[in-house]
Design an enzyme around this catalytic site. Structure first.
Site, mmCIF file in Angstrom:
data_model
loop_
_atom_site.group_PDB
_atom_site.id
_atom_site.type_symbol
_atom_site.label_atom_id
_atom_site.label_comp_id
_atom_site.label_asym_id
_atom_site.label_seq_id
_atom_site.Cartn_x
_atom_site.Cartn_y
_atom_site.Cartn_z
ATOM 1 N N SER A 1 50.503 -55.542 -71.009
ATOM 2 C CA SER A 1 50.029 -56.754 -70.351
ATOM 3 C C SER A 1 48.588 -57.046 -70.793
ATOM 4 O O SER A 1 48.346 -57.258 -71.980
ATOM 5 C CB SER A 1 50.165 -56.624 -68.835
ATOM 6 O OG SER A 1 50.054 -57.881 -68.212
ATOM 7 N N GLN A 2 47.595 -57.023 -69.879
ATOM 8 C CA GLN A 2 46.214 -57.148 -70.349
ATOM 9 C C GLN A 2 45.914 -56.051 -71.359
ATOM 10 O O GLN A 2 45.244 -56.281 -72.373
ATOM 11 C CB GLN A 2 45.227 -57.050 -69.195
ATOM 12 C CG GLN A 2 43.763 -57.066 -69.656
ATOM 13 C CD GLN A 2 42.780 -56.819 -68.536
ATOM 14 O OE1 GLN A 2 42.106 -57.736 -68.084
ATOM 15 N NE2 GLN A 2 42.688 -55.580 -68.062
ATOM 16 N N TYR B 1 45.764 -56.098 -66.073
ATOM 17 C CA TYR B 1 44.779 -56.967 -65.428
ATOM 18 C C TYR B 1 44.471 -56.480 -64.012
ATOM 19 O O TYR B 1 45.387 -56.225 -63.222
ATOM 20 C CB TYR B 1 45.342 -58.387 -65.381
ATOM 21 C CG TYR B 1 44.325 -59.495 -65.211
ATOM 22 C CD1 TYR B 1 42.982 -59.319 -65.505
ATOM 23 C CD2 TYR B 1 44.720 -60.756 -64.766
ATOM 24 C CE1 TYR B 1 42.065 -60.342 -65.373
ATOM 25 C CE2 TYR B 1 43.826 -61.802 -64.629
ATOM 26 C CZ TYR B 1 42.496 -61.586 -64.932
ATOM 27 O OH TYR B 1 41.600 -62.628 -64.790
ATOM 28 N N HIS C 1 58.562 -58.582 -66.983
ATOM 29 C CA HIS C 1 57.264 -57.918 -67.044
ATOM 30 C C HIS C 1 57.354 -56.647 -66.192
ATOM 31 O O HIS C 1 56.841 -56.589 -65.071
ATOM 32 C CB HIS C 1 56.199 -58.876 -66.518
ATOM 33 C CG HIS C 1 54.844 -58.678 -67.115
ATOM 34 N ND1 HIS C 1 54.525 -59.045 -68.405
ATOM 35 C CD2 HIS C 1 53.713 -58.149 -66.591
ATOM 36 C CE1 HIS C 1 53.260 -58.776 -68.648
ATOM 37 N NE2 HIS C 1 52.748 -58.212 -67.564
ATOM 38 N N ASP D 1 60.591 -62.399 -69.240
ATOM 39 C CA ASP D 1 59.227 -62.251 -68.726
ATOM 40 C C ASP D 1 58.688 -63.593 -68.247
ATOM 41 O O ASP D 1 58.476 -64.508 -69.045
ATOM 42 C CB ASP D 1 58.324 -61.681 -69.828
ATOM 43 C CG ASP D 1 56.994 -61.164 -69.307
ATOM 44 O OD1 ASP D 1 56.530 -61.655 -68.255
ATOM 45 O OD2 ASP D 1 56.424 -60.273 -69.957
#
Length: 319
Positions: free
Chosen positions: A183-184, A92, A302, A273
């Site tokens: 992630s994203q 992101y 994360h 996470d």
């Protein structure tokens, strides 16, 4: 083990909290029809970055609503037969990264394409034109407009359109295309393989954009998900529209796309996470019906997960 979420045995059966819109399938059928009606006008521009083992190009195409989307394309030199390709998606607010990041796969004879998400840290356009707030992020962009105008709808479609473009390159074997990202990028990996089910293998790492209501209920609407809390505080402070808002977010919730995947899946999750809570990731993983394997890191959040990049490489060698 320490817990920030449910016990592991419950995670393995968890099916998510966010409501699924009743017209979800119609919504995405309409979106794909729009995408397929767009002339991508693909352009390849040789990069000033040169290396002996690969040709590097800036790739541009037109996505839905007229945005010009940019990606970096690295093609191995002296490979005459159609060969595998890897699509990479970034985290992101980030971008496609350096050219050097792609050379490991190029050295193995794979083409590599890394997309800049529209409106984030790279060179892809954000054409705007949405009603309502855009404050704090892209999850809520378009939430006060028609659901067809959600920005992540367009970004999800960009991934599928890029996959189709790459599969049609004469140098690429359309049956040997893989997708990866964290992630994203993990969310976009799932969305891409769901909307373009010809994707052969996919490796999502702790995927974002899943089970929004669960994130909010865990009081983890912070960091990457901060815009959810900000939106409620500014535009629905008493949560009178809570059901409507989370239902509309359901259109761009990857857990509801996951059952469309046909390619083989290798996914990793860190059980500590607090950016993308494990339960939200399991909500998507548990809906995948294709062959799949999950690598679990109990003490990690994360962050870099030791050894997983090597596992992805070994996995993608099976293309």
């Amino acid at each position: 083990m320490p817990l920030i979420d449910m016990p592991l045995e419950k995670l393995h059966t968890y099916q998510g909290r966010n409501p699924r819109p009743e017209d979800f399938d119609t919504y995405w059928a309409r979106a794909l029809t729009e995408m397929r009606s767009v002339d991508p006008a693909v352009e390849l521009v040789p990069s000033s970055f040169t290396v002996p083992v690969a040709d590097c190009f800036d790739l541009y195409f037109t996505g839905v609503r007229g945005a010009r989307v940019h990606a970096k394309y690295v093609r191995p030199k002296n490979v005459t037969e159609p060969h595998p390709a890897i699509l990479q998606f970034h985290g992101y607010t980030g971008n496609a990264g350096d050219w050097t990041d792609k050379l490991a796969y190029a050295s193995l004879g794979y083409s590599v394409v890394a997309m800049d998400c529209r409106g984030q840290g790279g060179d892809s356009e954000d054409v705007g034109g949405v009603k309502g707030t855009t404050h704090k992020g892209h999850i809520i962009r378009g939430l006060d407009d028609h659901p067809d105008n959600l920005l992540f709808r367009h970004i999800f479609l960009d991934t599928a359109q890029l996959a189709s473009i790459v599969m049609n390159f004469p140098e690429v074997d359309e049956n040997r295309v893989g997708v990866m990202g964290g992630s994203q990028g993990g969310a976009l990996t799932i969305a891409c393989a769901a909307l373009e089910p010809s994707i052969k293998r996919l490796a999502p790492l702790y995927p974002f954009l899943s089970d929004y209501k669960r994130v909010w209920e865990m009081d983890l609407a912070a960091g990457a998900y901060e815009e959810l809390k900000t939106y409620f505080r500014s535009f629905d402070p008493q949560h009178l529209r809570e059901d409507e808002i989370f239902t509309n977010l359901g259109y761009i919730d990857i857990q509801f796309l996951a059952n469309r995947i046909r390619g083989e899946v290798l996914m990793a999750v860190g059980l500590m996470d607090q950016i993308c809570p494990p339960s939200t990731q399991f909500a998507a993983y548990n809906k995948i019906t294709a062959p799949k394997r999950l690598e679990i890191y109990p003490d990690f959040g994360h962050e870099h997960l030791p050894g997983f990049a090597d596992k992805i490489t070994s996995f993608m060698l099976g293309l």
